[in-house]
Write an enzyme that holds these catalytic residues in place. Sequence first.
Site, PDB file in Angstrom:
ATOM      1  N   SER A 156      24.777 -90.196 -10.766  1.00  0.00           N
ATOM      2  CA  SER A 156      23.802 -90.701  -9.792  1.00  0.00           C
ATOM      3  C   SER A 156      23.662 -89.755  -8.606  1.00  0.00           C
ATOM      4  CB  SER A 156      24.220 -92.092  -9.313  1.00  0.00           C
ATOM      5  OG  SER A 156      25.554 -92.091  -8.845  1.00  0.00           O
ATOM      6  N   ASP A 166      28.688 -95.686   1.656  1.00  0.00           N
ATOM      7  CA  ASP A 166      28.315 -95.523   0.257  1.00  0.00           C
ATOM      8  C   ASP A 166      29.033 -94.271  -0.245  1.00  0.00           C
ATOM      9  OD1 ASP A 166      26.266 -96.357  -1.971  1.00  0.00           O
ATOM     10  OD2 ASP A 166      26.114 -94.178  -1.829  1.00  0.00           O
ATOM     11  N   HIS A 186      28.161 -91.993  -2.309  1.00  0.00           N
ATOM     12  CA  HIS A 186      27.327 -90.823  -2.602  1.00  0.00           C
ATOM     13  C   HIS A 186      27.265 -89.852  -1.420  1.00  0.00           C
ATOM     14  CE1 HIS A 186      25.579 -93.738  -5.550  1.00  0.00           C
ATOM     15  NE2 HIS A 186      25.597 -92.664  -6.305  1.00  0.00           N
TER      16      HIS A 186
END
Length: 441
Positions: free
Chosen positions: A245, A149, A151
């Site tokens: 985010s 991912d 992030h």
Amino acid sequence: MKCLIWVLLLTFSLTINAQQSNYTTPECEVINGIDDNNQNKKFIQGLDNWLFTEKQLSVNTEISDDAASMLAELNQQFKKRGSTLILVPVPRRNIVYPHKIPVSANFDFEIAKNKYLDHITTLKQLGLHVADLTSMFSTKQSQLFFKRDFHWRPEGAKVTANLIKEYVKDLPVYQQIKKQQVLTHSNGIYGLESKLQKRFKIHCQDQGYPKEYHKLYQNVSSDSEAENALFEEDEISDVVLLGTSFSAIPRLHFAGFLSEAMQAGVDNYSVAGGGLVVALTQYVHSTEFKNNPPKLIIWEYPATNIKASMFALALPKLEDKSCDLDSVISTNVQLKLGENIVAYNGGEDFKKMKQKQLLFDVNFGNKAVKEFKLTTHFVENRKINRKIGHSRLQEMDGHFLFDPSVITAEQELHFLALAINVTDPEWVGTKVTTKVCSKEL
């Protein structure tokens, strides 16, 4: 009882980590380079169970000259309100863990790293405050970012928060911030199966990767008996976080780590899925900012290209521009399907006006409108189509004041008309007031 719970959590975490360390990348020879039709991206399987897409290996982090001017003006406007702006361009995981990218991907770490450094240099040359995250490049910590991912993990969020504190502590504004002792505690485990690996599983005949587990955290004030609240709901903090985010997802706990590092309250106005400037645009339109500008604004964003058009909605608001007085054109239109001319500079009332001289004010009767498609027609027999706003904007109230001159190629063109194209029957009958006005050059 609490001790037993912590022992169980620790045992569970160690077991999961052991399982993942022994896990072998699934054999899926057809997946590398395959086009993911749903996302128009290509999968790239990395080493040690890492997974990327072709887009995630992008090295584009350029700042256009027009955008640089906008950023400098943005910084000045915040200064006028007594707010110090700190930019936090988060390096992509491709330059933090380049050794996880396969040679076959032809990723050039030096080019990517230098582009990020150029990004930072440009910001500093504009007189902007920029937190230094370059130490992440040489980190020996293996869990700053997720393997599958884009992030950061909570560990990466915490490292970043501490690096921001190291930068801010030497600025005068840090002494002005109200302090409060803040502690962070772990209170659980979360297993992430990212959207990327879910799509991988579909393409790879249900053969996929395991979940990635990380700790969950919460903050408590050391002088409070309440373990589920840090500050009173109506208390306004001196520090505001605007981000993507990376900042908005609660389980990543960036705002919490930042509060602990700064030893101060942090009001988080970040927006997930809003890109670079949606949180910024939304915040400068809010009553909170209007009535109580913070002493410190921390603006987090994954390092990327920055274009002037991104600031079309934010800057006029910060500059206190308005079309309420002396508008050159003012109309009221009820929308129908198809093209709706909402402002026309023609006939006997034609005025020779260049795009760079104007502001556009579009106010919908439906206050729920967050974005719309606008066409600008020019005397030179040219037209420009663009989307105004964003589906994530919450504070626009159907009212959009924006500077159309942010794109250099349009500045010298002469304005003729504005049109809103309606394809959704639900928009039919919506009233819209449009004003075109001059701005000071």
